[in-house]
Design a protein around this motif. Structure first.
Motif, PDB file in Angstrom:
ATOM      1  N   UNK A   5       7.221   4.710 -12.618  1.00  0.00           N
ATOM      2  CA  UNK A   5       6.349   3.644 -12.132  1.00  0.00           C
ATOM      3  C   UNK A   5       6.973   2.307 -12.499  1.00  0.00           C
ATOM      4  N   UNK A   6       7.050   1.411 -11.535  1.00  0.00           N
ATOM      5  CA  UNK A   6       7.560   0.057 -11.798  1.00  0.00           C
ATOM      6  C   UNK A   6       6.421  -0.935 -11.680  1.00  0.00           C
ATOM      7  N   UNK A   7       6.380  -1.883 -12.602  1.00  0.00           N
ATOM      8  CA  UNK A   7       5.344  -2.915 -12.577  1.00  0.00           C
ATOM      9  C   UNK A   7       5.991  -4.264 -12.289  1.00  0.00           C
ATOM     10  N   UNK A   8       5.454  -4.992 -11.332  1.00  0.00           N
ATOM     11  CA  UNK A   8       5.988  -6.290 -10.951  1.00  0.00           C
ATOM     12  C   UNK A   8       4.973  -7.378 -11.312  1.00  0.00           C
ATOM     13  N   UNK A   9       5.433  -8.356 -12.063  1.00  0.00           N
ATOM     14  CA  UNK A   9       4.573  -9.473 -12.443  1.00  0.00           C
ATOM     15  C   UNK A   9       5.034 -10.759 -11.794  1.00  0.00           C
ATOM     16  N   UNK A  10       4.398 -11.879 -12.214  1.00  0.00           N
ATOM     17  CA  UNK A  10       4.727 -13.174 -11.618  1.00  0.00           C
ATOM     18  C   UNK A  10       6.203 -13.514 -11.786  1.00  0.00           C
ATOM     19  N   UNK A  11       6.758 -13.164 -12.934  1.00  0.00           N
ATOM     20  CA  UNK A  11       8.157 -13.491 -13.188  1.00  0.00           C
ATOM     21  C   UNK A  11       9.102 -12.791 -12.233  1.00  0.00           C
ATOM     22  N   UNK A  12       8.766 -11.553 -11.855  1.00  0.00           N
ATOM     23  CA  UNK A  12       9.619 -10.792 -10.941  1.00  0.00           C
ATOM     24  C   UNK A  12       9.541 -11.329  -9.520  1.00  0.00           C
ATOM     25  N   UNK A  13       8.373 -11.866  -9.146  1.00  0.00           N
ATOM     26  CA  UNK A  13       8.157 -12.310  -7.770  1.00  0.00           C
ATOM     27  C   UNK A  13       8.512 -13.780  -7.563  1.00  0.00           C
ATOM     28  N   UNK A  14       8.806 -14.475  -8.652  1.00  0.00           N
ATOM     29  CA  UNK A  14       9.102 -15.906  -8.555  1.00  0.00           C
ATOM     30  C   UNK A  14      10.435 -16.136  -7.845  1.00  0.00           C
ATOM     31  N   UNK A  15      10.458 -17.110  -6.912  1.00  0.00           N
ATOM     32  CA  UNK A  15      11.695 -17.470  -6.231  1.00  0.00           C
ATOM     33  C   UNK A  15      12.613 -18.238  -7.174  1.00  0.00           C
ATOM     34  N   UNK A  16      13.922 -18.126  -6.932  1.00  0.00           N
ATOM     35  CA  UNK A  16      14.865 -19.015  -7.592  1.00  0.00           C
ATOM     36  C   UNK A  16      15.059 -20.236  -6.689  1.00  0.00           C
TER      37      UNK A  16
END
Length: 268
Positions: free
Chosen positions: A1-12
């Motif tokens: 299971x992978x968990x995605x938070x705000x940091x993972x979805x943030x654009x560069x």
């Protein structure tokens, strides 16, 4: 299971540039990209909302004016955050968000002092689990610190003044200033006291910082003292002298007006 938070979805920043250019159909200046990235902190929906707002602005001066206004003044972003995020929360959560939005960084005991609650630790954990734009800042002096996303905080502050009233907001700043002072955070205590219009208390706090003036920015000293009414400065001769010194080092010292403007605080 992978968990995605705000940091993972943030654009560069480069991804921000690509989205802006796709939306506008033309190259975008680097300074515009940097400003949008800084203000949205890479939040994809926020970038999209800014794109929609910029699409109606072709004149460079209009774009600059939009990008330099405070986050809470951007109707497109504020309407989304208040209508889709804030208003969807239970009333106690809304009140907590509005009251704590005055704080640049959050820790449970500070939030308790400002809101009058005793369960801010649990409330902050709840907001974090709900992904309500709460970002971790780490540990310091045994306290766990967080902050709201800049766009969310800006929208909340505007809404807070409208829904709570100016007098209540000043009371929140006053409570925050007392907490900061009790915990040795003098700089934060000064800024909160000024926001609360507790000028006498702010003057006393500013005096505490003057012993190490050489390590401070003179412009900060001047900005703070200028917010004090003349009557308050008159009761603090040392502050009046420091104000005259700060004016000297932040103005054209050879201009006749500088000498004239320094006379009043020196006479005090």
């Amino acid at each position: 299971v992978s968990e995605f938070g705000m940091g993972d979805l943030r654009f560069i920043e480069d991804e921000t540039r690509v989205l802006l250019e796709q939306e506008r159909g033309a190259p975008v200046k680097r300074e515009v990209v940097s400003r949008v990235y800084e203000q949205t902190e890479g939040w994809p929906a926020g970038i999209r909302l800014v794109c929609l707002a910029l699409n109606g602005r072709r004149d460079p001066s209009a774009i600059e004016a939009y990008l330099t206004c405070s986050p809470g003044q951007r109707r497109e972003v504020s309407d989304y955050l208040l209508g889709e995020v804030l208003d969807a929360q239970p009333e106690p959560v809304q009140t907590f968000l509005l009251k704590t939005s005055i704080l640049n960084s959050l820790t449970p005991s500070l939030c308790d002092a400002v809101t009058g609650r005793v369960d801010s630790d649990a409330m902050l954990a709840r907001l974090e689990r709900a992904n309500l734009f709460l970002l971790p800042l780490g540990e310091h002096d045994g306290q766990t610190w967080r902050r709201y996303h800049a766009l969310f905080a800006g929208a909340l502050r505007v809404a807070g003044r409208a829904r709570l009233g100016e007098a209540a907001v000043r009371g929140l700043y006053e409570a925050a200033s007392a907490w900061y002072a009790a915990h040795g955070l003098t700089d934060q205590a000064i800024e909160a006291a000024l926001a609360a219009q507790q000028y006498e208390g702010a003057a006393k706090l500013i005096e505490q910082t003057l012993d190490w003036r050489s390590r401070r920015e003179v412009r900060t000293v001047r900005r703070r003292i200028e917010q004090l009414p003349s009557a308050v400065r008159a009761g603090h001769p040392e502050l009046s002298f420091e104000y005259a010194v700060a004016r000297l080092f932040t103005s054209d010292r050879y201009a006749p007006s500088t000498a004239v403007e320094s006379e009043e605080p020196l006479m005090m």
